[in-house]
Scaffold this motif. Structure first.
Motif, PDB file in Angstrom:
ATOM      1  N   TYR A  36      26.630  10.332  29.377  1.00  0.00           N
ATOM      2  CA  TYR A  36      25.730   9.242  29.000  1.00  0.00           C
ATOM      3  C   TYR A  36      26.025   8.851  27.559  1.00  0.00           C
ATOM      4  O   TYR A  36      26.178   9.725  26.706  1.00  0.00           O
ATOM      5  N   ASP A  37      26.097   7.561  27.283  1.00  0.00           N
ATOM      6  CA  ASP A  37      26.184   7.038  25.926  1.00  0.00           C
ATOM      7  C   ASP A  37      24.944   6.197  25.684  1.00  0.00           C
ATOM      8  O   ASP A  37      24.618   5.316  26.492  1.00  0.00           O
ATOM      9  N   ILE A  38      24.267   6.449  24.577  1.00  0.00           N
ATOM     10  CA  ILE A  38      23.068   5.691  24.221  1.00  0.00           C
ATOM     11  C   ILE A  38      23.324   5.051  22.867  1.00  0.00           C
ATOM     12  O   ILE A  38      23.404   5.747  21.851  1.00  0.00           O
ATOM     13  N   TYR A  39      23.478   3.745  22.859  1.00  0.00           N
ATOM     14  CA  TYR A  39      23.785   2.999  21.636  1.00  0.00           C
ATOM     15  C   TYR A  39      22.497   2.501  20.993  1.00  0.00           C
ATOM     16  O   TYR A  39      21.538   2.158  21.687  1.00  0.00           O
ATOM     17  N   THR A  40      22.505   2.422  19.672  1.00  0.00           N
ATOM     18  CA  THR A  40      21.334   1.891  18.973  1.00  0.00           C
ATOM     19  C   THR A  40      21.436   0.388  18.771  1.00  0.00           C
ATOM     20  O   THR A  40      20.423  -0.280  18.646  1.00  0.00           O
ATOM     21  N   TYR A  45      17.189   2.555  16.437  1.00  0.00           N
ATOM     22  CA  TYR A  45      16.888   3.534  17.476  1.00  0.00           C
ATOM     23  C   TYR A  45      17.346   3.021  18.844  1.00  0.00           C
ATOM     24  O   TYR A  45      17.602   1.829  19.028  1.00  0.00           O
ATOM     25  N   GLY A  46      17.454   3.936  19.789  1.00  0.00           N
ATOM     26  CA  GLY A  46      17.804   3.597  21.159  1.00  0.00           C
ATOM     27  C   GLY A  46      17.105   4.537  22.109  1.00  0.00           C
ATOM     28  O   GLY A  46      16.538   5.550  21.705  1.00  0.00           O
ATOM     29  N   GLU A  47      17.139   4.195  23.382  1.00  0.00           N
ATOM     30  CA  GLU A  47      16.440   4.990  24.385  1.00  0.00           C
ATOM     31  C   GLU A  47      17.147   4.841  25.726  1.00  0.00           C
ATOM     32  O   GLU A  47      17.674   3.780  26.046  1.00  0.00           O
ATOM     33  N   TYR A  48      17.177   5.915  26.500  1.00  0.00           N
ATOM     34  CA  TYR A  48      17.711   5.853  27.847  1.00  0.00           C
ATOM     35  C   TYR A  48      16.685   6.448  28.802  1.00  0.00           C
ATOM     36  O   TYR A  48      16.522   7.671  28.883  1.00  0.00           O
ATOM     37  N   PRO A  49      15.959   5.582  29.537  1.00  0.00           N
ATOM     38  CA  PRO A  49      14.878   6.074  30.395  1.00  0.00           C
ATOM     39  C   PRO A  49      15.320   6.576  31.765  1.00  0.00           C
ATOM     40  O   PRO A  49      14.542   7.189  32.466  1.00  0.00           O
ATOM     41  N   PHE A  50      16.569   6.326  32.171  1.00  0.00           N
ATOM     42  CA  PHE A  50      17.010   6.668  33.523  1.00  0.00           C
ATOM     43  C   PHE A  50      17.872   7.924  33.571  1.00  0.00           C
ATOM     44  O   PHE A  50      18.757   8.049  34.400  1.00  0.00           O
ATOM     45  N   PHE A  51      17.619   8.848  32.684  1.00  0.00           N
ATOM     46  CA  PHE A  51      18.398  10.073  32.599  1.00  0.00           C
ATOM     47  C   PHE A  51      18.169  10.930  33.841  1.00  0.00           C
ATOM     48  O   PHE A  51      17.035  11.148  34.264  1.00  0.00           O
ATOM     49  N   ASP A  52      19.257  11.448  34.443  1.00  0.00           N
ATOM     50  CA  ASP A  52      19.161  12.244  35.670  1.00  0.00           C
ATOM     51  C   ASP A  52      18.821  13.712  35.431  1.00  0.00           C
ATOM     52  O   ASP A  52      18.621  14.453  36.375  1.00  0.00           O
ATOM     53  N   GLY A  53      18.787  14.156  34.182  1.00  0.00           N
ATOM     54  CA  GLY A  53      18.496  15.551  33.878  1.00  0.00           C
ATOM     55  C   GLY A  53      19.740  16.421  33.953  1.00  0.00           C
ATOM     56  O   GLY A  53      20.789  15.986  34.413  1.00  0.00           O
ATOM     57  N   ILE A 183      25.641  12.387  25.764  1.00  0.00           N
ATOM     58  CA  ILE A 183      25.265  13.617  26.471  1.00  0.00           C
ATOM     59  C   ILE A 183      26.347  13.889  27.497  1.00  0.00           C
ATOM     60  O   ILE A 183      26.691  13.010  28.285  1.00  0.00           O
ATOM     61  N   ASP A 184      26.898  15.094  27.464  1.00  0.00           N
ATOM     62  CA  ASP A 184      27.895  15.508  28.442  1.00  0.00           C
ATOM     63  C   ASP A 184      27.382  16.750  29.148  1.00  0.00           C
ATOM     64  O   ASP A 184      27.035  17.738  28.491  1.00  0.00           O
ATOM     65  N   ILE A 185      27.342  16.688  30.460  1.00  0.00           N
ATOM     66  CA  ILE A 185      26.818  17.781  31.279  1.00  0.00           C
ATOM     67  C   ILE A 185      27.994  18.513  31.904  1.00  0.00           C
ATOM     68  O   ILE A 185      28.867  17.898  32.520  1.00  0.00           O
ATOM     69  N   ASP A 186      28.016  19.830  31.740  1.00  0.00           N
ATOM     70  CA  ASP A 186      29.088  20.665  32.274  1.00  0.00           C
ATOM     71  C   ASP A 186      28.807  20.930  33.753  1.00  0.00           C
ATOM     72  O   ASP A 186      27.868  21.648  34.097  1.00  0.00           O
ATOM     73  N   THR A 187      29.619  20.354  34.612  1.00  0.00           N
ATOM     74  CA  THR A 187      29.389  20.500  36.056  1.00  0.00           C
ATOM     75  C   THR A 187      30.063  21.742  36.644  1.00  0.00           C
ATOM     76  O   THR A 187      29.912  22.015  37.819  1.00  0.00           O
ATOM     77  N   SER A 188      30.793  22.494  35.835  1.00  0.00           N
ATOM     78  CA  SER A 188      31.455  23.694  36.362  1.00  0.00           C
ATOM     79  C   SER A 188      30.490  24.861  36.516  1.00  0.00           C
ATOM     80  O   SER A 188      30.846  25.882  37.080  1.00  0.00           O
TER      81      SER A 188
END
Length: 190
Positions: A36-40, A45-53, A183-188
């Motif tokens: 995920y990249d969240i640009y200001t 400020y910036g916001e990302y409301p659709f984050f999958d967790g 945000i980078d999520i480690d899928t391993s």
């Protein structure tokens, strides 16, 4: 032209911008995003409301700061359970259960990259903090710091709602300029 757009949009995972949990799998190229990249933009400020967790997986938060100023103050990135912020030039990672990790070095006044690597162990979390790729602290937190999905937006440059501790009052806008947070999520792992 529509086929070319569709191909590029799927290649870069940019459409439709909605939660993967509600998406039609036929039309949504990747229902579980790992980056995920969240640009200001023009705002501070910036916001990302659709984050999958993160669903218990390790993750990395990276904040690209364009200009921090001489004594930076404010939220870099936050969510309901944690906040990464600067207080009088010191970088702090704090959780809503009262735990804190203070950086061993000050946040530089110009451009910098702040990285937080979060690894889950059986019943706790290890947080590693970096400033410009230099280690700046690590700590074992007493509980799992899991970034929840959907109704808990990722915020960059501010935090609305209840602060995670008494160090600041919301929205605690960052005094400098943030280009983006990733945000980078480690899928391993799982």
């Amino acid at each position: 032209m529509l086929k070319a757009f569709d191909k590029e949009a799927r290649k870069h995972n940019v459409y439709p911008l909605k939660s993967g949990k509600n998406a039609d799998s036929k039309n949504y190229p990747n229902s579980k995003r790992t980056h995920y990249d969240i640009y200001t933009g023009a705002r501070t400020y910036g916001e990302y409301p659709f984050f999958d967790g993160v669903e218990g997986r390790p993750y990395t938060l990276t904040v690209y700061i364009d200009e921090a100023g001489t004594c930076p103050d404010g939220i870099l990135v936050s969510q309901k359970q944690f906040a990464l912020y600067a207080r009088k030039g010191k970088l702090i990672y704090a959780t809503n259960n009262g735990e804190k990790l203070l950086a061993s070095s000050d946040l530089p006044s110009g451009r910098s990259v702040v990285k937080v690597i979060v690894e889950h162990k059986k019943k706790h979390t290890v947080v590693n903090l970096f400033i410009n790729d230099e280690p700046s602290g690590n700590k074992e937190m007493s509980e799992i710091i899991n970034l929840p999905a959907n109704k808990n937006p990722i915020e960059v440059g501010r935090q609305w709602g209840v602060p995670v501790n008494e160090d600041y009052m919301s929205p605690f806008l960052f005094s400098g300029k943030i280009f983006k947070a990733s945000i980078d999520i480690d899928t391993s792992h799982k």
